[in-house]
Design an enzyme around this catalytic site. Sequence first.
Site, PDB file in Angstrom:
ATOM      1  CG  ASN A  60      61.087  43.976  45.141  1.00 29.49           C
ATOM      2  OD1 ASN A  60      60.047  43.714  44.537  1.00 29.49           O
ATOM      3  ND2 ASN A  60      61.648  43.155  45.997  1.00 29.49           N
ATOM      4  N   PRO A  61      58.658  46.768  43.605  1.00 30.64           N
ATOM      5  CG  PRO A  61      57.326  46.887  41.692  1.00 30.64           C
ATOM      6  CD  PRO A  61      58.760  46.733  42.133  1.00 30.64           C
ATOM      7  CE1 TYR A  83      57.335  42.539  42.569  1.00 37.17           C
ATOM      8  CE2 TYR A  83      57.793  40.344  43.414  1.00 37.17           C
ATOM      9  CZ  TYR A  83      58.243  41.546  42.909  1.00 37.17           C
ATOM     10  OH  TYR A  83      59.576  41.757  42.736  1.00 37.17           O
ATOM     11  CG  PHE A 116      62.329  37.339  44.638  1.00 39.33           C
ATOM     12  CD1 PHE A 116      62.953  38.359  45.339  1.00 39.33           C
ATOM     13  CD2 PHE A 116      61.787  37.617  43.395  1.00 39.33           C
ATOM     14  CE1 PHE A 116      63.024  39.638  44.812  1.00 39.33           C
ATOM     15  CE2 PHE A 116      61.855  38.892  42.867  1.00 39.33           C
ATOM     16  CZ  PHE A 116      62.480  39.902  43.573  1.00 39.33           C
TER      17      PHE A 116
HETATM   18  C1  LIG Z   1      58.181  44.019  47.762  1.00 40.64           C
HETATM   19  S1  LIG Z   1      58.521  44.898  49.250  1.00 40.64           S
HETATM   20  C2  LIG Z   1      59.911  45.667  48.685  1.00 40.64           C
HETATM   21  C3  LIG Z   1      60.814  46.000  49.786  1.00 40.64           C
HETATM   22  C4  LIG Z   1      62.110  46.602  49.341  1.00 40.64           C
HETATM   23  N1  LIG Z   1      61.924  47.471  48.192  1.00 40.64           N
HETATM   24  C5  LIG Z   1      63.131  45.527  49.059  1.00 40.64           C
HETATM   25  O1  LIG Z   1      63.455  45.306  47.901  1.00 40.64           O
HETATM   26  O2  LIG Z   1      63.613  44.895  49.980  1.00 40.64           O
HETATM   27  C6  LIG Z   1      57.243  45.990  49.237  1.00 40.64           C
HETATM   28  C7  LIG Z   1      57.233  47.141  50.205  1.00 40.64           C
HETATM   29  O3  LIG Z   1      56.174  47.904  49.709  1.00 40.64           O
HETATM   30  C8  LIG Z   1      55.435  48.486  50.782  1.00 40.64           C
HETATM   31  N2  LIG Z   1      54.143  48.837  50.206  1.00 40.64           N
HETATM   32  C9  LIG Z   1      53.128  47.998  49.866  1.00 40.64           C
HETATM   33  N3  LIG Z   1      52.132  48.682  49.277  1.00 40.64           N
HETATM   34  C10 LIG Z   1      52.531  49.991  49.217  1.00 40.64           C
HETATM   35  C11 LIG Z   1      51.932  51.165  48.704  1.00 40.64           C
HETATM   36  N4  LIG Z   1      50.747  51.144  48.114  1.00 40.64           N
HETATM   37  N5  LIG Z   1      52.637  52.322  48.779  1.00 40.64           N
HETATM   38  C12 LIG Z   1      53.865  52.367  49.364  1.00 40.64           C
HETATM   39  N6  LIG Z   1      54.463  51.274  49.898  1.00 40.64           N
HETATM   40  C13 LIG Z   1      53.818  50.087  49.805  1.00 40.64           C
HETATM   41  C14 LIG Z   1      55.441  47.419  51.856  1.00 40.64           C
HETATM   42  O4  LIG Z   1      55.168  48.005  53.132  1.00 40.64           O
HETATM   43  C15 LIG Z   1      56.876  46.876  51.682  1.00 40.64           C
HETATM   44  O5  LIG Z   1      57.751  47.550  52.514  1.00 40.64           O
END
Ligand SMILES: C[S@@+](CC[C@H](N)C(=O)[O-])C[C@H]1O[C@@H](n2cnc3c(N)ncnc32)[C@H](O)[C@@H]1O
Length: 436
Positions: free
Chosen positions: A120-121, A123, A211
């Site tokens: 889940n990247p 957004y 969500f």
């Molecule tokens: C949408 S959450 C998804 C969390 C997890 N995958 C879930 O489904 O519960 C995004 C996560 O991406 C991390 N994040 C944001 N930008 C990032 C980047 N450029 N590279 C790596 N991690 C990143 C944040 O710290 C956060 O933990």
Amino acid sequence: MFTLLPSEGERTEQPEASLTREDYDRAFGVVYTPPALVEFMVSLAAPAVSPCRVLEPACADAPFLRAFARRYGETHALTGVEINPDSLRGAARLLPSATFHEADFLLWDTEERFDIVIGNPPYGIIGDGSHYPIHLLKERKAQYRARSRTWRGKYNIYGAFIERAVNLLKPDGKLVFVVPASWLVLDDFQTLRAFLAQMGRVRVFYLGRVFPKRNVSAVVLLLERGQQGLELYDGMEHLALRRERYTGEIIRFEAEDPLQVERAGVPLGEVFHIHFAARSPEIRRHPAVRSEPGEGLVPVLTGRNLRAGWIDYDTCYSGWWFPKERAPELRSFYAFPHLVVAHTKGTSVVAAVDDRCYPWREEFHLVPKEDGIDLHAVCDYLNSVRVQEYVRFLYRDFVPHLTATMLRRVCLPLNLVCHKSLHNQLSLDIEGGNYE
Ligand SMILES: C[S@@+](CC[C@H](N)C(=O)[O-])C[C@H]1O[C@@H](n2cnc3c(N)ncnc32)[C@H](O)[C@@H]1O
């Protein structure tokens, strides 16, 4: 420089660490995935070989890797990448058999290629904090853009994540991501759609508002490298559309009934020039604009002044007044009566004729390409139930507004179109072989 995650609700004196969990979540595009959705996505990621290499980008505490290990065993090589070291510590504790990298996924260099990328990247549009949510990464935007070949317009960080993730797949690997539905239709994602179509079979599961508390309509994207075509599912199981060949066109719920509306008419984009209103900065900079009412001044109109078939010319929602006769200095088409169609009222078509020729700050402005079009008749048709059902069926709530591309494709019945457009359309149909 980005900040580290403080504990729940904590605030400290240093500006860089002064974020609550909510601020942090917004700034990094964090949306936590409901467990049932994690399970569904993991079911789509069934390994074809064992052991296989699995990657979860932006993994936080690695919910997808943990669910993968529960379902398919811990013999697989599991890797997580996360920018936030606090979250990573939790992930390493919960899944000690996996390998975790503290890195910005979009700048992470690796020679490794994976059988499965799942997750889940984040957004959000990267930019200034006052306008755009992903502001902590804004210093890196130029680097992201330089490394991406699908980046267009304002883009959205999830588009860059999809591209990077697909590039890390083995030739027969699979991507399973949950992302907003906006890439299905927005022009900024045209190159991404073409890229995906070129890289493999695109399967999309439309889930809507899955969500809790988030105002975003979501889809699961399953990209299978080495295959081709497109499948669109309504929910997790119901196949709504299948194409053997797919080259990156917009993706929508195409069905016989709504498509009849398109086949039976001439696209609005052929009959009208579709313009957008003057932008706020242009109006603010104009020497004639005032922030108080006055002699000879009229309100600058916004979407709130527009109703189906009716314009409220009296209420000033924009906070700006302008001399009516100088409105064409903002946009030449403010000089004559024309059709105004809402951009800001969800996926519905709301139209009215501005026959008093006011200045506008929002919405689409439609100017006929030739004389003889009955604007009021077109307006009534655009506001009709038939047209509302058509846009709603095809585009659901993929985006929170009507786009110019959607509007351009709405078709007018032949009796509303004058001779020349009709003639042009018929010649196009004959050339394209659509004439029966
Ligand atoms: C949408 S959450 C998804 C969390 C997890 N995958 C879930 O489904 O519960 C995004 C996560 O991406 C991390 N994040 C944001 N930008 C990032 C980047 N450029 N590279 C790596 N991690 C990143 C944040 O710290 C956060 O933990």
